[in-house]
Design a protein around this motif. Structure first.
Motif, PDB file in Angstrom:
ATOM      1  N   PRO A 139       0.805  -1.224   0.000  1.00  0.00           N
ATOM      2  CA  PRO A 139       0.000   0.000   0.000  1.00  0.00           C
ATOM      3  C   PRO A 139       0.834   1.269   0.000  1.00  0.00           C
ATOM      4  N   TYR A 140       2.162   1.123   0.146  1.00  0.00           N
ATOM      5  CA  TYR A 140       3.027   2.279   0.306  1.00  0.00           C
ATOM      6  C   TYR A 140       3.806   2.641  -0.946  1.00  0.00           C
ATOM      7  N   LEU A 141       3.495   2.000  -2.084  1.00  0.00           N
ATOM      8  CA  LEU A 141       4.092   2.402  -3.352  1.00  0.00           C
ATOM      9  C   LEU A 141       3.587   3.776  -3.748  1.00  0.00           C
ATOM     10  N   PRO A 142       4.392   4.563  -4.470  1.00  0.00           N
ATOM     11  CA  PRO A 142       3.908   5.869  -4.933  1.00  0.00           C
ATOM     12  C   PRO A 142       2.623   5.761  -5.759  1.00  0.00           C
ATOM     13  N   ASP A 143       2.505   4.703  -6.564  1.00  0.00           N
ATOM     14  CA  ASP A 143       1.298   4.445  -7.343  1.00  0.00           C
ATOM     15  C   ASP A 143       1.004   2.948  -7.273  1.00  0.00           C
ATOM     16  N   PRO A 144       0.195   2.520  -6.282  1.00  0.00           N
ATOM     17  CA  PRO A 144       0.013   1.084  -6.055  1.00  0.00           C
ATOM     18  C   PRO A 144      -1.053   0.435  -6.933  1.00  0.00           C
ATOM     19  N   GLU A 145      -1.717   1.173  -7.806  1.00  0.00           N
ATOM     20  CA  GLU A 145      -2.901   0.635  -8.482  1.00  0.00           C
ATOM     21  C   GLU A 145      -2.594  -0.606  -9.320  1.00  0.00           C
ATOM     22  N   ALA A 146      -1.505  -0.571 -10.098  1.00  0.00           N
ATOM     23  CA  ALA A 146      -1.193  -1.715 -10.961  1.00  0.00           C
ATOM     24  C   ALA A 146      -0.929  -2.964 -10.131  1.00  0.00           C
ATOM     25  N   ALA A 147      -0.184  -2.829  -9.043  1.00  0.00           N
ATOM     26  CA  ALA A 147       0.101  -3.977  -8.183  1.00  0.00           C
ATOM     27  C   ALA A 147      -1.170  -4.500  -7.532  1.00  0.00           C
ATOM     28  N   LEU A 148      -2.066  -3.597  -7.143  1.00  0.00           N
ATOM     29  CA  LEU A 148      -3.331  -4.011  -6.537  1.00  0.00           C
ATOM     30  C   LEU A 148      -4.220  -4.722  -7.554  1.00  0.00           C
ATOM     31  N   GLN A 149      -4.238  -4.231  -8.779  1.00  0.00           N
ATOM     32  CA  GLN A 149      -5.023  -4.888  -9.827  1.00  0.00           C
ATOM     33  C   GLN A 149      -4.513  -6.300 -10.079  1.00  0.00           C
ATOM     34  N   LYS A 150      -3.204  -6.457 -10.162  1.00  0.00           N
ATOM     35  CA  LYS A 150      -2.602  -7.769 -10.388  1.00  0.00           C
ATOM     36  C   LYS A 150      -2.932  -8.726  -9.247  1.00  0.00           C
TER      37      LYS A 150
ATOM     38  N   MET B 106      -7.988  -7.731   2.907  1.00  0.00           N
ATOM     39  CA  MET B 106      -6.793  -6.883   2.758  1.00  0.00           C
ATOM     40  C   MET B 106      -6.162  -6.780   4.139  1.00  0.00           C
ATOM     41  N   HIS B 107      -5.186  -7.661   4.393  1.00  0.00           N
ATOM     42  CA  HIS B 107      -4.695  -7.946   5.735  1.00  0.00           C
ATOM     43  C   HIS B 107      -3.547  -7.034   6.131  1.00  0.00           C
ATOM     44  N   CYS B 108      -3.805  -5.730   6.066  1.00  0.00           N
ATOM     45  CA  CYS B 108      -2.828  -4.714   6.488  1.00  0.00           C
ATOM     46  C   CYS B 108      -3.591  -3.419   6.733  1.00  0.00           C
ATOM     47  N   ILE B 109      -3.279  -2.743   7.820  1.00  0.00           N
ATOM     48  CA  ILE B 109      -3.937  -1.479   8.153  1.00  0.00           C
ATOM     49  C   ILE B 109      -3.642  -0.416   7.102  1.00  0.00           C
ATOM     50  N   GLY B 110      -2.537  -0.553   6.355  1.00  0.00           N
ATOM     51  CA  GLY B 110      -2.153   0.450   5.369  1.00  0.00           C
ATOM     52  C   GLY B 110      -3.065   0.530   4.160  1.00  0.00           C
ATOM     53  N   TYR B 111      -3.864  -0.509   3.905  1.00  0.00           N
ATOM     54  CA  TYR B 111      -4.754  -0.480   2.749  1.00  0.00           C
ATOM     55  C   TYR B 111      -5.943   0.437   3.012  1.00  0.00           C
ATOM     56  N   SER B 112      -6.274   1.261   2.005  1.00  0.00           N
ATOM     57  CA  SER B 112      -7.344   2.253   2.127  1.00  0.00           C
ATOM     58  C   SER B 112      -8.604   1.791   1.405  1.00  0.00           C
ATOM     59  N   GLU B 113      -9.681   2.543   1.596  1.00  0.00           N
ATOM     60  CA  GLU B 113     -10.930   2.244   0.899  1.00  0.00           C
ATOM     61  C   GLU B 113     -10.759   2.351  -0.610  1.00  0.00           C
ATOM     62  N   ALA B 114     -10.012   3.338  -1.077  1.00  0.00           N
ATOM     63  CA  ALA B 114      -9.765   3.462  -2.523  1.00  0.00           C
ATOM     64  C   ALA B 114      -9.038   2.224  -3.053  1.00  0.00           C
ATOM     65  N   MET B 115      -8.098   1.701  -2.284  1.00  0.00           N
ATOM     66  CA  MET B 115      -7.388   0.479  -2.684  1.00  0.00           C
ATOM     67  C   MET B 115      -8.332  -0.719  -2.683  1.00  0.00           C
ATOM     68  N   ARG B 116      -9.230  -0.759  -1.719  1.00  0.00           N
ATOM     69  CA  ARG B 116     -10.212  -1.849  -1.676  1.00  0.00           C
ATOM     70  C   ARG B 116     -11.054  -1.866  -2.949  1.00  0.00           C
ATOM     71  N   GLN B 117     -11.427  -0.701  -3.422  1.00  0.00           N
ATOM     72  CA  GLN B 117     -12.242  -0.619  -4.633  1.00  0.00           C
ATOM     73  C   GLN B 117     -11.490  -1.148  -5.850  1.00  0.00           C
TER      74      GLN B 117
END
Length: 221
Positions: free
Chosen positions: A160-171, A184-195
Motif C-alpha cells: 500500500p506504500y508504493l507511490p502508485d500502487p494501483e497496478a500492483a493491486l489490480q494484479k 486486505m490484511h494490512c492497516i495500510g490499505y485504504s478504501e480506494a485500494m479496496r475498490q
C-alpha cells in the motif's frame, strides 16, 4: 464526552494515511493520542531494525511516506514497552495499528489487537467459504502468514506504500479472483485500494481498518 483512545503504529506517528479513515468510520467521539514504534529514531537506527536472517517481516510507513521493512522480534519488544507505558495513562482504549501477530500483551486497559479482530471477523463473515484470499504488503510475507483457523487461504501481495500502487493491486486482485472473499490484511490499505481490488477480482473484499473501526464502536459506543 469524547473517549480517550491511544493508537500505536509499528512505524512512525502520526499515521495521516490511516487515522482519518478510521475516525470517519466511527460514530463515537474520540480524543486521539498517537504513538509509533519508530518515533524519535533516525534512518540508521531504523535500518538496524531490518529483518535479520530467519526473522519474520513487518511492513510499515515512516512519517514522510516512505515504506520500511522491519524485523518482527525488535518491533515486538518496542510495542510491549510502548503499550505498558500507555496502559498507565488512563486511556479508555488502546488500539494497535498493525495486523501482524505478536507475543501476548498483558494490559489492564481495553485493547484492540487487529490480527485477532480481523481474523475472527473473517471467520464469521466468511462462514461456508471454501477459500479466503489474503492480500499482504510484501511477497515474502506470503510464506510467513499465520493463517486463519478453520479456513483455507490463498495469498497475494501488493504494497500500500508504493507511490502508485494501483497496478500492483489490480494484479493481486486478479490473482485472488478464484477465492470466495478477499481480506486486505494490512492497516495500510485504504478504501480506494479496496475498490481497485474489488473491481479486479469481482469478489467481496474486506478492509482491515474498517473492521478495526467497527470494533472501536462496539467497545466504546
Amino acid at each position: 464526552m469524547p473517549q480517550h483512545v491511544a493508537f500505536v503504529t509499528i512505524g512512525q506517528s502520526p499515521r495521516s494515511d490511516v487515522l482519518p479513515d478510521i475516525i470517519a468510520q466511527t460514530r463515537t467521539s474520540l480524543e486521539v493520542t498517537e504513538r509509533g514504534a519508530l518515533d524519535g529514531l533516525d534512518d540508521p537506527a531504523i535500518a538496524a531494525l531490518a529483518p535479520r536472517s530467519g526473522e519474520e517481516r513487518l511492513v510499515s510507513r515512516l512519517r514522510d511516506g516512505r515504506e520500511v521493512l522491519l524485523g518482527k522480534p525488535a518491533i515486538d519488544r518496542r510495542l510491549h514497552a510502548i503499550l505498558a507505558e500507555l496502559d498507565a495513562g488512563g486511556f479508555d482504549l488502546l488500539v494497535l495499528l498493525c495486523t501482524g501477530q505478536f507475543t501476548r500483551f498483558s494490559l489492564r486497559t481495553p485493547f484492540i489487537e487487529p490480527q485477532h479482530t480481523v481474523d475472527h471477523f473473517v471467520q464469521g463473515l466468511a462462514y461456508g467459504a471454501d477459500r479466503i484470499g489474503i492480500l499482504l504488503p510484501n511477497a515474502a510475507q506470503i510464506d510467513e502468514f499465520h493463517g486463519i483457523p478453520g479456513v483455507v487461504t490463498k495469498a497475494a501481495s501488493a504494497s500500500p506504500y508504493l507511490p502508485d500502487p494501483e497496478a500492483a493491486l489490480q494484479k493481486a486482485g486478479a490473482a485472488l479472483a478464484d477465492t470466495d472473499i478477499i481480506v486486505m490484511h494490512c492497516i495500510g490499505y485504504s478504501e480506494a485500494m479496496r475498490q481497485v481490488v474489488k473491481q479486479a477480482s469481482s469478489r467481496p473484499v474486506l478492509l482491515s481498518r474498517r473492521l478495526v473501526a467497527h470494533a472501536i464502536d462496539l467497545l466504546l459506543s
